[in-house]
Design a protein around this motif. Structure first.
Motif, PDB file in Angstrom:
ATOM      1  N   CYS A   1       0.599  -0.882   0.043  1.00 23.23           N
ATOM      2  CA  CYS A   1      -0.079   0.370   0.040  1.00 23.23           C
ATOM      3  C   CYS A   1       0.761   0.703   0.268  1.00 23.23           C
ATOM      4  CB  CYS A   1      -1.221  -0.117   1.594  1.00 23.23           C
ATOM      5  SG  CYS A   1      -2.559  -1.498   1.106  1.00 23.23           S
ATOM      6  N   ALA A   2       1.866   1.253   0.659  1.00 22.87           N
ATOM      7  CA  ALA A   2       2.960   2.113   1.532  1.00 22.87           C
ATOM      8  C   ALA A   2       3.484   2.589  -0.968  1.00 22.87           C
ATOM      9  CB  ALA A   2       3.958   2.028   1.990  1.00 22.87           C
ATOM     10  N   ALA A   3       4.085   1.568  -1.450  1.00 22.50           N
ATOM     11  CA  ALA A   3       4.577   1.408  -2.622  1.00 22.50           C
ATOM     12  C   ALA A   3       3.580   2.227  -3.374  1.00 22.50           C
ATOM     13  CB  ALA A   3       4.850   0.345  -2.742  1.00 22.50           C
ATOM     14  N   GLU A   4       2.077   1.572  -3.625  1.00 20.65           N
ATOM     15  CA  GLU A   4       1.425   2.210  -5.031  1.00 20.65           C
ATOM     16  C   GLU A   4       0.594   3.589  -4.399  1.00 20.65           C
ATOM     17  OE1 GLU A   4      -1.953   0.264  -4.170  1.00 20.65           O
ATOM     18  OE2 GLU A   4      -0.995  -2.134  -5.054  1.00 20.65           O
ATOM     19  N   LEU A   5       0.800   4.093  -2.530  1.00 16.74           N
ATOM     20  CA  LEU A   5       0.720   5.353  -2.265  1.00 16.74           C
ATOM     21  C   LEU A   5       1.688   6.689  -3.172  1.00 16.74           C
ATOM     22  CD1 LEU A   5      -0.850   7.964  -1.012  1.00 16.74           C
ATOM     23  CD2 LEU A   5       0.749   7.082   0.737  1.00 16.74           C
ATOM     24  N   GLY A   6       2.947   6.151  -3.135  1.00 12.57           N
ATOM     25  CA  GLY A   6       4.283   6.334  -3.125  1.00 12.57           C
ATOM     26  C   GLY A   6       4.013   7.191  -4.896  1.00 12.57           C
ATOM     27  N   GLU A   7       3.971   5.532  -5.824  1.00 13.13           N
ATOM     28  CA  GLU A   7       3.330   5.491  -7.400  1.00 13.13           C
ATOM     29  C   GLU A   7       2.024   6.682  -7.722  1.00 13.13           C
ATOM     30  OE1 GLU A   7       2.483   2.092 -10.102  1.00 13.13           O
ATOM     31  OE2 GLU A   7       3.527   1.438  -8.685  1.00 13.13           O
TER      32      GLU A   7
END
Length: 127
Positions: free
Chosen positions: A69-75
């Motif tokens: 989720c954190a990676a998707e948010l950063g993206e």
């Protein structure tokens, strides 16, 4: 035995307790948790180990999900910044194009020619 019939809540009470009271507490605990049956204890230990392994797996899955989720948010944030920059650039280009149009001789001549019509329209609206 403790007053409420359950295990002693205060360790200081047990430290000062008589031998008979301690033996009684041990008996209550053995009876409650069946500490004398080694097969049952081994079964409980196996169940607890499986539950611990399942809990560890759920914790790892939750951690992996949180990282995803954190990676998707950063993206998504990076994409938002790029789209915002693109939109800002398009707005600047549109404003420059409008300024360039308003600066042409054709636009200025058209405004001058249409001035009497604009004045007449304002008079008719007000009256």
């Amino acid at each position: 035995m403790s007053e409420s019939g359950s295990h002693a809540t205060n360790q200081a009470d047990l430290r000062d307790a008589s031998r008979e009271r301690l033996l009684a507490e041990i008996g209550v605990l053995q009876h409650r948790f069946s500490l004398t049956d080694s097969a049952q204890l081994q079964t409980q230990i196996d169940v607890l180990r499986r539950e611990l392994a399942d809990s560890e797996m759920r914790v790892l899955q939750a951690r992996d999900y949180a990282r995803g989720c954190a990676a998707e948010l950063g993206e998504a944030q990076a994409n938002f910044v790029l789209h915002q920059q693109l939109a800002d650039r398009q707005v600047r280009q549109a404003r420059k194009k409008a300024r360039d149009i308003y600066a042409t001789r054709t636009w200025k001549m058209g405004r001058l020619v249409m001035l009497p019509a604009r004045i007449a329209r304002r008079i008719l609206k007000a009256g």
